[in-house]
Design a protein around this motif. Structure first.
Motif, PDB file in Angstrom:
ATOM      1  N   LEU A   2       0.809  -1.219   0.000  1.00  0.00           N
ATOM      2  CA  LEU A   2       0.000   0.000   0.000  1.00  0.00           C
ATOM      3  C   LEU A   2       0.840   1.264   0.000  1.00  0.00           C
ATOM      4  CD1 LEU A   2      -2.741   1.489   0.342  1.00  0.00           C
ATOM      5  CD2 LEU A   2      -2.429   1.238   2.809  1.00  0.00           C
ATOM      6  N   TRP A   3       1.739   1.400   0.980  1.00  0.00           N
ATOM      7  CA  TRP A   3       2.441   2.672   1.122  1.00  0.00           C
ATOM      8  C   TRP A   3       3.437   2.908   0.007  1.00  0.00           C
ATOM      9  CZ3 TRP A   3       0.017   6.022   3.656  1.00  0.00           C
ATOM     10  CH2 TRP A   3      -0.808   5.634   4.711  1.00  0.00           C
ATOM     11  N   GLU A   4       4.028   1.856  -0.507  1.00  0.00           N
ATOM     12  CA  GLU A   4       4.930   2.025  -1.652  1.00  0.00           C
ATOM     13  C   GLU A   4       4.156   2.553  -2.858  1.00  0.00           C
ATOM     14  OE1 GLU A   4       6.382   0.767  -5.516  1.00  0.00           O
ATOM     15  OE2 GLU A   4       5.067  -0.592  -4.410  1.00  0.00           O
ATOM     16  N   LYS A   5       2.936   2.027  -3.079  1.00  0.00           N
ATOM     17  CA  LYS A   5       2.101   2.477  -4.195  1.00  0.00           C
ATOM     18  C   LYS A   5       1.618   3.915  -3.980  1.00  0.00           C
ATOM     19  CE  LYS A   5       1.980  -1.555  -6.383  1.00  0.00           C
ATOM     20  NZ  LYS A   5       2.631  -1.766  -7.693  1.00  0.00           N
ATOM     21  N   VAL A   6       1.187   4.205  -2.735  1.00  0.00           N
ATOM     22  CA  VAL A   6       0.684   5.546  -2.437  1.00  0.00           C
ATOM     23  C   VAL A   6       1.789   6.592  -2.626  1.00  0.00           C
ATOM     24  CG1 VAL A   6      -0.120   7.042  -0.566  1.00  0.00           C
ATOM     25  CG2 VAL A   6      -1.197   4.819  -0.945  1.00  0.00           C
ATOM     26  N   GLU A   7       2.996   6.278  -2.189  1.00  0.00           N
ATOM     27  CA  GLU A   7       4.111   7.216  -2.337  1.00  0.00           C
ATOM     28  C   GLU A   7       4.412   7.485  -3.811  1.00  0.00           C
ATOM     29  OE1 GLU A   7       7.100   5.195  -0.154  1.00  0.00           O
ATOM     30  OE2 GLU A   7       6.269   5.756   1.817  1.00  0.00           O
ATOM     31  N   ARG A   8       4.368   6.439  -4.637  1.00  0.00           N
ATOM     32  CA  ARG A   8       4.626   6.623  -6.069  1.00  0.00           C
ATOM     33  C   ARG A   8       3.513   7.437  -6.724  1.00  0.00           C
ATOM     34  NH1 ARG A   8       5.798   0.996  -8.800  1.00  0.00           N
ATOM     35  NH2 ARG A   8       6.008   2.387 -10.622  1.00  0.00           N
ATOM     36  N   LEU A   9       2.271   7.213  -6.316  1.00  0.00           N
ATOM     37  CA  LEU A   9       1.155   7.976  -6.870  1.00  0.00           C
ATOM     38  C   LEU A   9       1.241   9.446  -6.459  1.00  0.00           C
ATOM     39  CD1 LEU A   9      -1.625   5.337  -6.208  1.00  0.00           C
ATOM     40  CD2 LEU A   9      -0.961   6.161  -8.467  1.00  0.00           C
ATOM     41  N   LYS A  10       1.656   9.678  -5.218  1.00  0.00           N
ATOM     42  CA  LYS A  10       1.816  11.049  -4.736  1.00  0.00           C
ATOM     43  C   LYS A  10       2.900  11.766  -5.540  1.00  0.00           C
ATOM     44  CE  LYS A  10       1.058  14.371  -1.712  1.00  0.00           C
ATOM     45  NZ  LYS A  10      -0.217  15.111  -1.674  1.00  0.00           N
ATOM     46  N   GLU A  11       4.019  11.084  -5.777  1.00  0.00           N
ATOM     47  CA  GLU A  11       5.102  11.666  -6.561  1.00  0.00           C
ATOM     48  C   GLU A  11       4.657  11.949  -7.997  1.00  0.00           C
ATOM     49  OE1 GLU A  11       8.247   8.870  -6.280  1.00  0.00           O
ATOM     50  OE2 GLU A  11       8.716   9.321  -4.170  1.00  0.00           O
ATOM     51  N   LEU A  12       3.751  11.082  -8.506  1.00  0.00           N
ATOM     52  CA  LEU A  12       3.262  11.267  -9.871  1.00  0.00           C
ATOM     53  C   LEU A  12       2.373  12.495 -10.000  1.00  0.00           C
ATOM     54  CD1 LEU A  12       3.082  10.006 -12.746  1.00  0.00           C
ATOM     55  CD2 LEU A  12       1.078   8.743 -11.937  1.00  0.00           C
ATOM     56  N   GLY A  13       1.667  12.844  -8.909  1.00  0.00           N
ATOM     57  CA  GLY A  13       0.788  14.009  -8.976  1.00  0.00           C
ATOM     58  C   GLY A  13      -0.590  13.796  -8.402  1.00  0.00           C
ATOM     59  N   ALA A  14      -0.836  12.634  -7.776  1.00  0.00           N
ATOM     60  CA  ALA A  14      -2.133  12.379  -7.170  1.00  0.00           C
ATOM     61  C   ALA A  14      -2.324  13.256  -5.938  1.00  0.00           C
ATOM     62  CB  ALA A  14      -2.255  10.908  -6.788  1.00  0.00           C
ATOM     63  N   GLU A  15      -3.576  13.667  -5.684  1.00  0.00           N
ATOM     64  CA  GLU A  15      -3.902  14.509  -4.537  1.00  0.00           C
ATOM     65  C   GLU A  15      -5.126  13.944  -3.816  1.00  0.00           C
ATOM     66  OE1 GLU A  15      -4.653  18.431  -5.925  1.00  0.00           O
ATOM     67  OE2 GLU A  15      -2.596  18.777  -6.669  1.00  0.00           O
ATOM     68  N   GLY A  16      -5.329  14.417  -2.587  1.00  0.00           N
ATOM     69  CA  GLY A  16      -6.526  14.034  -1.835  1.00  0.00           C
ATOM     70  C   GLY A  16      -6.696  12.523  -1.722  1.00  0.00           C
ATOM     71  N   ILE A  17      -5.633  11.822  -1.393  1.00  0.00           N
ATOM     72  CA  ILE A  17      -5.665  10.357  -1.354  1.00  0.00           C
ATOM     73  C   ILE A  17      -6.353   9.884  -0.066  1.00  0.00           C
ATOM     74  CG2 ILE A  17      -4.271   8.256  -1.356  1.00  0.00           C
ATOM     75  CD1 ILE A  17      -2.102   9.861  -2.842  1.00  0.00           C
ATOM     76  N   LEU A  18      -7.390   9.072  -0.223  1.00  0.00           N
ATOM     77  CA  LEU A  18      -8.119   8.501   0.905  1.00  0.00           C
ATOM     78  C   LEU A  18      -7.888   6.993   0.932  1.00  0.00           C
ATOM     79  CD1 LEU A  18     -11.580  10.308   0.644  1.00  0.00           C
ATOM     80  CD2 LEU A  18      -9.627  10.935   2.074  1.00  0.00           C
ATOM     81  N   VAL A  19      -7.581   6.449   2.107  1.00  0.00           N
ATOM     82  CA  VAL A  19      -7.385   5.011   2.283  1.00  0.00           C
ATOM     83  C   VAL A  19      -8.475   4.513   3.218  1.00  0.00           C
ATOM     84  CG1 VAL A  19      -5.813   3.196   3.055  1.00  0.00           C
ATOM     85  CG2 VAL A  19      -4.891   5.258   1.952  1.00  0.00           C
ATOM     86  N   LEU A  20      -9.319   3.598   2.735  1.00  0.00           N
ATOM     87  CA  LEU A  20     -10.469   3.124   3.486  1.00  0.00           C
ATOM     88  C   LEU A  20     -10.394   1.630   3.726  1.00  0.00           C
ATOM     89  CD1 LEU A  20     -13.223   5.042   1.488  1.00  0.00           C
ATOM     90  CD2 LEU A  20     -12.031   5.808   3.549  1.00  0.00           C
ATOM     91  N   ASN A  21     -10.988   1.177   4.828  1.00  0.00           N
ATOM     92  CA  ASN A  21     -11.065  -0.249   5.108  1.00  0.00           C
ATOM     93  C   ASN A  21     -12.111  -0.915   4.222  1.00  0.00           C
ATOM     94  OD1 ASN A  21      -9.132  -0.302   7.202  1.00  0.00           O
ATOM     95  ND2 ASN A  21     -10.666   0.383   8.691  1.00  0.00           N
ATOM     96  N   LEU A  22     -11.867  -2.174   3.879  1.00  0.00           N
ATOM     97  CA  LEU A  22     -12.816  -2.984   3.127  1.00  0.00           C
ATOM     98  C   LEU A  22     -13.519  -3.934   4.086  1.00  0.00           C
ATOM     99  CD1 LEU A  22     -10.972  -4.068  -0.148  1.00  0.00           C
ATOM    100  CD2 LEU A  22     -13.088  -2.786  -0.018  1.00  0.00           C
ATOM    101  N   GLU A  23     -14.831  -3.953   4.075  1.00  0.00           N
ATOM    102  CA  GLU A  23     -15.560  -4.905   4.910  1.00  0.00           C
ATOM    103  C   GLU A  23     -15.830  -6.209   4.153  1.00  0.00           C
ATOM    104  OE1 GLU A  23     -19.070  -3.305   6.576  1.00  0.00           O
ATOM    105  OE2 GLU A  23     -18.045  -1.765   7.744  1.00  0.00           O
ATOM    106  N   ASN A  24     -16.245  -6.107   2.914  1.00  0.00           N
ATOM    107  CA  ASN A  24     -16.524  -7.273   2.099  1.00  0.00           C
ATOM    108  C   ASN A  24     -16.045  -7.032   0.685  1.00  0.00           C
ATOM    109  OD1 ASN A  24     -18.917  -6.900   4.142  1.00  0.00           O
ATOM    110  ND2 ASN A  24     -18.748  -9.077   3.791  1.00  0.00           N
ATOM    111  N   MET A  25     -15.571  -8.095   0.054  1.00  0.00           N
ATOM    112  CA  MET A  25     -15.157  -8.002  -1.344  1.00  0.00           C
ATOM    113  C   MET A  25     -15.634  -9.261  -2.047  1.00  0.00           C
ATOM    114  SD  MET A  25     -11.402  -7.093  -2.920  1.00  0.00           S
ATOM    115  CE  MET A  25     -10.563  -8.518  -2.200  1.00  0.00           C
ATOM    116  N   ILE A  26     -16.599  -9.115  -2.925  1.00  0.00           N
ATOM    117  CA  ILE A  26     -17.202 -10.253  -3.611  1.00  0.00           C
ATOM    118  C   ILE A  26     -16.490 -10.470  -4.946  1.00  0.00           C
ATOM    119  CG2 ILE A  26     -19.314 -11.191  -4.585  1.00  0.00           C
ATOM    120  CD1 ILE A  26     -20.829  -9.415  -2.565  1.00  0.00           C
TER     121      ILE A  26
END
Length: 283
Positions: free
Chosen positions: A258-282
């Motif tokens: 997660l954090w390696e991906k988020v850091e690369r996205l931030k460096e690329l130019g992503a903003e307002g990044i929200l990280v949320l928990n998943l309760e279910n994934m079908i």
């Protein structure tokens, strides 16, 4: 209606009750009840000792059960493993006193080993051609070498802290265990259909563990490069924003990256990044 056997108390009970709750199954907890009805699914809960659950399922006292695979292996009952549940992980290992110069499995030849899992250990030694005296103990296996009851032990290991406290060290990992949903063999079609529904709910919960749902704003011109960083389960969801030249990207990312991906996205130019928990994934 299905009847499910679960551990009456202990860590597996807590994790099992949490799994049932996440699956929309509301069970009224009472320490005095042997059987409890549930809401949200046609099922009733039977509270038992964990080592009694494989036999209860085998005999048809319960249709299904949630129990550690170590207990299934030790009891040797003919039951079906429906699915592994991803909690209650541990291993059953051989451990010797810390000061012992351990050269390998042959060390156990003609030694006395204390354990609560004689069947699993006997099978392991037979497969390896080791002849040892297996001494069955119901509890506090780790103290056996210190009081002269055995030369070594075969017991459940989670963190290994208990072994260290008792002057022991793990030398052979023999059996890996985790909690599993097991079922009686020969169930009728109606109960098998209910088990599939239960499995579907459990799968959606187990599949979501270890993942996070991530939302971010990113310039439209950078979307293709962002997708290369987070290819997601199939592909990210891209939605246009009111601001021209910007879009919102929604993606599921494994926690271990997660954090390696988020850091690369931030460096690329992503903003307002929200990280949320998943309760279910079908799937």
């Amino acid at each position: 209606m299905l009847r499910i056997a679960i551990q009456a108390k202990g860590r597996l009970n807590e994790d099992t009750m949490a799994l049932l709750a996440d699956a929309g199954i509301d069970v009224a907890q009472s320490k005095r009840k042997l059987i409890a009805r549930a809401k949200g699914f046609p099922i009733e809960v039977l509270y038992l000792r964990d080592d009694d659950i494989p036999q209860a399922v085998h005999m048809g006292v319960a249709d299904v059960g949630i129990v550690g695979l170590n207990e299934v292996a030790e009891r040797g009952m003919a039951v079906d493993e429906v699915m592994r549940l991803g909690f209650g992980a541990c291993r059953i290992s051989l451990a010797v006193p810390r000061e012992v110069d351990y050269p390998g499995l042959q060390w156990f030849e003609d030694r006395t080993v204390a354990t609560s899992y004689p069947h699993v250990l006997r099978q392991f030694f037979a497969d390896k051609g080791i002849h040892a005296d297996i001494h069955e103990i119901a509890g506090s296996v780790e103290i056996a070498p210190a009081v002269g009851m055995a030369d070594a032990i075969f017991d459940i290991v989670s963190s290994g802290g208990t072994l260290v406290q008792n002057g022991l060290r793990e030398v052979e990992e023999v059996f890996y265990s985790e909690a599993a949903l097991i079922a009686r063999q020969g169930l009728d079609d109606d109960k098998l259909a209910d088990i599939e529904k239960l499995k579907f709910r459990f799968n959606s919960i187990v599949s979501s563990r270890g993942y996070k749902y991530v939302l971010m704003n990113i310039p439209t011109a950078l979307v293709d490069r962002a997708v290369q960083i987070v290819p997601a389960m199939r592909s990210p969801t891209i939605l246009p924003l009111a601001a021209e030249g910007w879009c919102s990207m929604h993606v599921v990312i494994a926690e271990d990256v997660l954090w390696e991906k988020v850091e690369r996205l931030k460096e690329l130019g992503a903003e307002g990044i929200l990280v949320l928990n998943l309760e279910n994934m079908i799937p």
